[in-house]
Design a protein around this motif. Sequence first.
Motif, PDB file in Angstrom:
ATOM      1  N   HIS A   1      30.141  32.531  39.901  1.00  0.00           N
ATOM      2  CA  HIS A   1      29.594  33.810  39.463  1.00  0.00           C
ATOM      3  C   HIS A   1      30.004  34.100  38.025  1.00  0.00           C
ATOM      4  O   HIS A   1      31.014  33.574  37.543  1.00  0.00           O
ATOM      5  CB  HIS A   1      30.098  34.943  40.366  1.00  0.00           C
ATOM      6  CG  HIS A   1      29.552  34.866  41.761  1.00  0.00           C
ATOM      7  ND1 HIS A   1      28.372  35.476  42.131  1.00  0.00           N
ATOM      8  CD2 HIS A   1      30.007  34.226  42.852  1.00  0.00           C
ATOM      9  CE1 HIS A   1      28.131  35.222  43.410  1.00  0.00           C
ATOM     10  NE2 HIS A   1      29.112  34.463  43.877  1.00  0.00           N
ATOM     11  N   PRO A   2      29.244  34.956  37.343  1.00  0.00           N
ATOM     12  CA  PRO A   2      29.666  35.359  35.999  1.00  0.00           C
ATOM     13  C   PRO A   2      30.905  36.247  36.081  1.00  0.00           C
ATOM     14  O   PRO A   2      31.196  36.830  37.136  1.00  0.00           O
ATOM     15  CB  PRO A   2      28.468  36.140  35.447  1.00  0.00           C
ATOM     16  CG  PRO A   2      27.707  36.577  36.640  1.00  0.00           C
ATOM     17  CD  PRO A   2      27.952  35.544  37.712  1.00  0.00           C
ATOM     18  N   PRO A   3      31.632  36.371  34.987  1.00  0.00           N
ATOM     19  CA  PRO A   3      32.795  37.273  34.977  1.00  0.00           C
ATOM     20  C   PRO A   3      32.365  38.720  35.189  1.00  0.00           C
ATOM     21  O   PRO A   3      31.219  39.096  34.936  1.00  0.00           O
ATOM     22  CB  PRO A   3      33.381  37.079  33.571  1.00  0.00           C
ATOM     23  CG  PRO A   3      32.880  35.749  33.135  1.00  0.00           C
ATOM     24  CD  PRO A   3      31.523  35.621  33.732  1.00  0.00           C
ATOM     25  N   LYS A   4      33.318  39.525  35.618  1.00  0.00           N
ATOM     26  CA  LYS A   4      33.103  40.954  35.861  1.00  0.00           C
ATOM     27  C   LYS A   4      34.226  41.708  35.175  1.00  0.00           C
ATOM     28  O   LYS A   4      35.411  41.375  35.345  1.00  0.00           O
ATOM     29  CB  LYS A   4      33.133  41.218  37.358  1.00  0.00           C
ATOM     30  CG  LYS A   4      33.022  42.668  37.774  1.00  0.00           C
ATOM     31  CD  LYS A   4      33.126  42.768  39.285  1.00  0.00           C
ATOM     32  CE  LYS A   4      33.102  44.173  39.779  1.00  0.00           C
ATOM     33  NZ  LYS A   4      33.228  44.238  41.256  1.00  0.00           N
ATOM     34  N   LEU A   5      33.855  42.733  34.410  1.00  0.00           N
ATOM     35  CA  LEU A   5      34.869  43.509  33.697  1.00  0.00           C
ATOM     36  C   LEU A   5      35.647  44.388  34.668  1.00  0.00           C
ATOM     37  O   LEU A   5      35.069  45.161  35.428  1.00  0.00           O
ATOM     38  CB  LEU A   5      34.204  44.378  32.626  1.00  0.00           C
ATOM     39  CG  LEU A   5      35.159  45.192  31.751  1.00  0.00           C
ATOM     40  CD1 LEU A   5      35.942  44.266  30.818  1.00  0.00           C
ATOM     41  CD2 LEU A   5      34.391  46.239  30.948  1.00  0.00           C
ATOM     42  N   LEU A   6      36.973  44.296  34.588  1.00  0.00           N
ATOM     43  CA  LEU A   6      37.856  45.124  35.412  1.00  0.00           C
ATOM     44  C   LEU A   6      38.475  46.266  34.624  1.00  0.00           C
ATOM     45  O   LEU A   6      38.791  47.324  35.186  1.00  0.00           O
ATOM     46  CB  LEU A   6      38.993  44.273  35.990  1.00  0.00           C
ATOM     47  CG  LEU A   6      38.618  43.098  36.878  1.00  0.00           C
ATOM     48  CD1 LEU A   6      39.886  42.356  37.290  1.00  0.00           C
ATOM     49  CD2 LEU A   6      37.826  43.562  38.090  1.00  0.00           C
ATOM     50  N   SER A   7      38.687  46.021  33.336  1.00  0.00           N
ATOM     51  CA  SER A   7      39.373  47.010  32.516  1.00  0.00           C
ATOM     52  C   SER A   7      38.965  46.820  31.074  1.00  0.00           C
ATOM     53  O   SER A   7      38.931  45.699  30.567  1.00  0.00           O
ATOM     54  CB  SER A   7      40.890  46.822  32.651  1.00  0.00           C
ATOM     55  OG  SER A   7      41.566  47.662  31.746  1.00  0.00           O
ATOM     56  N   TYR A   8      38.630  47.938  30.413  1.00  0.00           N
ATOM     57  CA  TYR A   8      38.329  47.892  28.989  1.00  0.00           C
ATOM     58  C   TYR A   8      39.618  47.700  28.193  1.00  0.00           C
ATOM     59  O   TYR A   8      40.729  47.831  28.723  1.00  0.00           O
ATOM     60  CB  TYR A   8      37.667  49.194  28.549  1.00  0.00           C
ATOM     61  CG  TYR A   8      36.263  49.387  29.056  1.00  0.00           C
ATOM     62  CD1 TYR A   8      36.006  50.208  30.158  1.00  0.00           C
ATOM     63  CD2 TYR A   8      35.171  48.795  28.428  1.00  0.00           C
ATOM     64  CE1 TYR A   8      34.723  50.413  30.622  1.00  0.00           C
ATOM     65  CE2 TYR A   8      33.879  48.993  28.879  1.00  0.00           C
ATOM     66  CZ  TYR A   8      33.653  49.808  29.979  1.00  0.00           C
ATOM     67  OH  TYR A   8      32.379  50.004  30.428  1.00  0.00           O
ATOM     68  N   ARG A   9      39.493  47.429  26.898  1.00  0.00           N
ATOM     69  CA  ARG A   9      40.669  47.225  26.067  1.00  0.00           C
ATOM     70  C   ARG A   9      41.568  48.451  25.997  1.00  0.00           C
ATOM     71  O   ARG A   9      42.750  48.344  25.699  1.00  0.00           O
ATOM     72  CB  ARG A   9      40.249  46.791  24.659  1.00  0.00           C
ATOM     73  CG  ARG A   9      39.867  45.320  24.570  1.00  0.00           C
ATOM     74  CD  ARG A   9      39.715  44.888  23.132  1.00  0.00           C
ATOM     75  NE  ARG A   9      38.416  45.197  22.590  1.00  0.00           N
ATOM     76  CZ  ARG A   9      38.168  45.336  21.291  1.00  0.00           C
ATOM     77  NH1 ARG A   9      39.127  45.225  20.413  1.00  0.00           N
ATOM     78  NH2 ARG A   9      36.943  45.595  20.872  1.00  0.00           N
ATOM     79  N   ASN A  10      41.006  49.628  26.273  1.00  0.00           N
ATOM     80  CA  ASN A  10      41.834  50.848  26.247  1.00  0.00           C
ATOM     81  C   ASN A  10      42.448  51.142  27.609  1.00  0.00           C
ATOM     82  O   ASN A  10      42.932  52.245  27.852  1.00  0.00           O
ATOM     83  CB  ASN A  10      40.984  52.033  25.788  1.00  0.00           C
ATOM     84  CG  ASN A  10      39.792  52.281  26.688  1.00  0.00           C
ATOM     85  OD1 ASN A  10      39.658  51.670  27.745  1.00  0.00           O
ATOM     86  ND2 ASN A  10      38.911  53.178  26.283  1.00  0.00           N
ATOM     87  N   ASN A  11      42.392  50.143  28.501  1.00  0.00           N
ATOM     88  CA  ASN A  11      42.998  50.214  29.848  1.00  0.00           C
ATOM     89  C   ASN A  11      42.212  51.087  30.821  1.00  0.00           C
ATOM     90  O   ASN A  11      42.681  51.316  31.943  1.00  0.00           O
ATOM     91  CB  ASN A  11      44.467  50.671  29.795  1.00  0.00           C
ATOM     92  CG  ASN A  11      45.336  49.700  29.017  1.00  0.00           C
ATOM     93  OD1 ASN A  11      45.066  48.505  28.995  1.00  0.00           O
ATOM     94  ND2 ASN A  11      46.355  50.212  28.372  1.00  0.00           N
ATOM     95  N   ASN A  12      41.065  51.570  30.418  1.00  0.00           N
ATOM     96  CA  ASN A  12      40.235  52.335  31.352  1.00  0.00           C
ATOM     97  C   ASN A  12      39.431  51.383  32.231  1.00  0.00           C
ATOM     98  O   ASN A  12      38.968  50.335  31.778  1.00  0.00           O
ATOM     99  CB  ASN A  12      39.274  53.251  30.589  1.00  0.00           C
ATOM    100  CG  ASN A  12      39.998  54.405  29.922  1.00  0.00           C
ATOM    101  OD1 ASN A  12      41.113  54.751  30.313  1.00  0.00           O
ATOM    102  ND2 ASN A  12      39.387  54.977  28.927  1.00  0.00           N
TER     103      ASN A  12
END
Lengths: 110, 114
Positions: free
Chosen positions: A43-54
């Motif tokens: 599967h493609p990657p999935k974002l868990l957290s933005y660079r600002n930790n949100n």
Amino acid sequence: QAGLTQPPSVSKGLRQTATLTCTGNSNNVGNHGAAWLQQHQGHPPKLLSYRNNNRPSGISERLSASRSGNTASLTITGLQPEDEADYYCSTWDSSLRAVVFGGGTKLTVL
Amino acid sequence: QVQLVQSGAEVKKPGASVKVSCKASGYTFSSYDINWVRQATGQGLEWVAYMNPNSGNTGYAQKFQGRVTMTTNTSISTAYMELSSLRSEDTAVYYCAKENFDLWGRGTLVTVSS
């Protein structure tokens, strides 16, 4: 080009807590933080957290990201079988003027 | 529906070029950079380049400079990545991803083989 350093593998038991680390330098993690991505096989990657930790909407509250100096961390509490995956950190490197990725950590839930 | 739809798998000979497309829908295409990331089988993620569809600004990983060309067609919300002088080491799945990596295409397998 230089990337970010992640441990190749981490193993933890069901319902335990895992903390994954990502070490860079002042040009990348230290200045820009790090995003975290999860990838299941095929599967493609999935974002868990933005660079600002949100966290993006829909991402479990069991996941939390933080940063201390040049090291970013992703903590996953109450590990579940579906948490078994590869995890990557990523950020901008202002010296390289490029996006850099860590080599990835394979999380095994025992 | 917010998504990135990529073109199908390609098989190319060494020395040839390949052009992969990535069509965006569900968001304002021109407002966000498009990144290209590749992943060889069993390997990690490797950033290739980015392009801003509005300004045309680009950035490339040093190892791909001179070999990769990115373009966009904002009228059809589509980004393209062309990689030239292909070699066997370029065999990988190529992903497009929205600016903050919060949206990914399913990937396009590019196989370079004689």
